[in-house]
Design an enzyme around this catalytic site. Sequence first.
Site, PDB file in Angstrom:
ATOM      1  N   LYS A   1     -16.396 -25.493 -12.019  1.00  0.00           N
ATOM      2  CA  LYS A   1     -17.833 -25.538 -12.326  1.00  0.00           C
ATOM      3  C   LYS A   1     -18.127 -24.829 -13.647  1.00  0.00           C
ATOM      4  O   LYS A   1     -18.908 -25.316 -14.476  1.00  0.00           O
ATOM      5  CB  LYS A   1     -18.640 -24.879 -11.198  1.00  0.00           C
TER       6      LYS A   1
ATOM      7  N   GLU B   1     -24.205 -15.775  -9.404  1.00  0.00           N
ATOM      8  CA  GLU B   1     -24.150 -17.171  -8.966  1.00  0.00           C
ATOM      9  C   GLU B   1     -23.032 -17.919  -9.679  1.00  0.00           C
ATOM     10  O   GLU B   1     -22.277 -18.674  -9.059  1.00  0.00           O
ATOM     11  CB  GLU B   1     -25.492 -17.855  -9.244  1.00  0.00           C
TER      12      GLU B   1
ATOM     13  N   SER C   1     -35.525 -17.514 -12.680  1.00  0.00           N
ATOM     14  CA  SER C   1     -36.282 -18.353 -13.611  1.00  0.00           C
ATOM     15  C   SER C   1     -37.474 -17.600 -14.184  1.00  0.00           C
ATOM     16  O   SER C   1     -37.874 -17.831 -15.328  1.00  0.00           O
ATOM     17  CB  SER C   1     -36.733 -19.645 -12.930  1.00  0.00           C
TER      18      SER C   1
ATOM     19  N   LYS D   1      -7.198  -8.435 -44.111  1.00  0.00           N
ATOM     20  CA  LYS D   1      -7.195  -7.765 -42.815  1.00  0.00           C
ATOM     21  C   LYS D   1      -5.784  -7.750 -42.238  1.00  0.00           C
ATOM     22  O   LYS D   1      -5.069  -8.751 -42.292  1.00  0.00           O
ATOM     23  CB  LYS D   1      -8.155  -8.481 -41.870  1.00  0.00           C
TER      24      LYS D   1
ATOM     25  N   THR E   1     -30.914 -21.100 -15.989  1.00  0.00           N
ATOM     26  CA  THR E   1     -31.424 -19.868 -15.384  1.00  0.00           C
ATOM     27  C   THR E   1     -30.469 -19.256 -14.365  1.00  0.00           C
ATOM     28  O   THR E   1     -30.853 -18.355 -13.622  1.00  0.00           O
ATOM     29  CB  THR E   1     -32.787 -20.118 -14.706  1.00  0.00           C
TER      30      THR E   1
ATOM     31  N   ASN F   1     -28.057 -30.768  -2.754  1.00  0.00           N
ATOM     32  CA  ASN F   1     -27.747 -30.955  -4.163  1.00  0.00           C
ATOM     33  C   ASN F   1     -28.523 -32.109  -4.789  1.00  0.00           C
ATOM     34  O   ASN F   1     -28.768 -32.112  -6.007  1.00  0.00           O
ATOM     35  CB  ASN F   1     -26.246 -31.172  -4.346  1.00  0.00           C
TER      36      ASN F   1
ATOM     37  N   CYS G   1     -12.896  -4.287 -40.146  1.00  0.00           N
ATOM     38  CA  CYS G   1     -13.138  -4.217 -38.702  1.00  0.00           C
ATOM     39  C   CYS G   1     -11.982  -3.606 -37.913  1.00  0.00           C
ATOM     40  O   CYS G   1     -11.759  -2.405 -37.934  1.00  0.00           O
ATOM     41  CB  CYS G   1     -13.520  -5.595 -38.170  1.00  0.00           C
TER      42      CYS G   1
ATOM     43  N   GLU H   1     -18.043  -8.371 -42.630  1.00  0.00           N
ATOM     44  CA  GLU H   1     -16.867  -9.226 -42.502  1.00  0.00           C
ATOM     45  C   GLU H   1     -17.247 -10.705 -42.441  1.00  0.00           C
ATOM     46  O   GLU H   1     -18.150 -11.101 -41.705  1.00  0.00           O
ATOM     47  CB  GLU H   1     -16.118  -8.827 -41.222  1.00  0.00           C
TER      48      GLU H   1
END
Length: 549
Positions: free
Chosen positions: A520, A410, A305, A112, A405, A381, A148, A41
Amino acid sequence: MKIALAQLNYHIGNFESNTAKIIDHIQKARNNGADLIVFSELCVCGYPARDFLEFKEFISQCADAAKTIAEACTGIACIIGLPTPNHRVEGKELNNSAYFIEDGKVKAVVNKALLPNYDIFDEYRYFEPSTEFNCIDFKGHRIALTICEDLWNTIENPLYITRPMDTLIQQQPDLMINIAASPFAYTHDDERIAILKDNASRYKLPLFYVNTVGAQTELIFDGGSLVFDNTGKLVDELPYFEESLAYYTLQDNSEITFTHTATIRMEPESDIDQIHHALILGIQDYFYKSGFKQAILGLSGGIDSAVVCALAAEALGAENVMAVLLPSKFSSDHSLKDAEDLVNNLGCKHEIVAIKHITDAFETALHPQFNNLPFNIAEENIQSRSRAVVLMAMCNKFGYILLNTSNKSEAAVGYGTLYGDMCGGISVIGDVFKTQVFELARHINREREIIPINSITKPPSAELRPGQKDTDSLPEYDILDRILKEYVEHRCSSAEIIKMGFDEAIVRKVIRLVNIAEHKRYQTPPILRVSPKAFGMGRRMPIVGKYMQ
């Protein structure tokens, strides 16, 4: 009829490369006696092209590439995917199309019909759904060609009101061909096989399915193209995470034969096996398709890491990975040793840049403003952002791309520093929960110790204050990840999760942390997607929303 399936890795917008690759495989298939070769596709432009599709020149280049491919397609037929203009006044400006090309000419165009508009998909943003379905006659066979999602409406709770194959089957086809760009998730291969098997069984037709392979920024495509006979039996399964070209002969009695050794997996790979393969491919293609060769990352001595460093060394070569050890006044001696042991095991380059004097300088400069207030998250920080300044400076000076990482746990609860450890060009494990990171580390160590055992067994810590541990701020990861999976991936409410037996206070705290961290995640690098629901384009939440907060 001899059919070739070309499972290839394309590059979005790289028409020269994509066209050359397609023509090269047409020639290989013709030389091998194939009557028809099938590509995936939107192979001409790469998938997903997203808002490139809004540029008329982009669509024009697709048409030019298709013309070049058609001119090379003599003595054989091919099926290619590309966006084409919708010539009707009504509807969207484009169709998601498949060209059936024979002897240098486009003999049929299939558009499609079922356009996914969920999770990472937004095809209805660009394409008009087809309402016309016609088979293609070729060498005494009638082909039902679909694209698809057109075969994904056989599920118990269908998403669409139409089923293209129900119309096509009335035209008495002899086989089905489905071209796809189906992204990877570690739960997706079994689902894909089940749905395609259901189609072959339902319509009692052989089915040839071609999927793309390769990574496009955060999306990874695993290949795994499939062939089923007219009873729904899986006849062949092409390799995952690599290019492949395979040949099949469809007999007049619908029997499928081939001369290569079948590559059907005796047992599905484990989730961690699949995640490992996917992340390697994701890293490789992100760098190759972006024109970069060398990666840099901050190496703390912790497991996250360490895993990213090991994956990068495997994907790019250890000589192309720079690990920077950035100890602060709170870094433990064993963390520094664990990091040094890892780079020695991998053979990658490394530097040590102590950040104590950098953070001291920031704290001295801010002393009049902070006015002897107690040490808190501000000073923590500053350390993380000082590391980011060093890493980005080295990127600018030497042309590295910074690997982020942070893991999914987190990222979910906002346990990271904006413009600090959350920065980077690509997030390698941002869709891998912390408990899965531990599994991944053990998988990487399956033949020899690459990641130091101490990095795996010691309590996780950001080491931004004395004696800090992740569990000071978060539940145990085993509990946290189970709650996150239910909320983020399964979209369960807090009440539903509490009913599963989780502590109410913990559930409400976790969900609140997820929701208030949305700002964030809006500012993080793209995350390599390996799960059914990753942060990023597949999970779109308002920053200022108050639901379940």
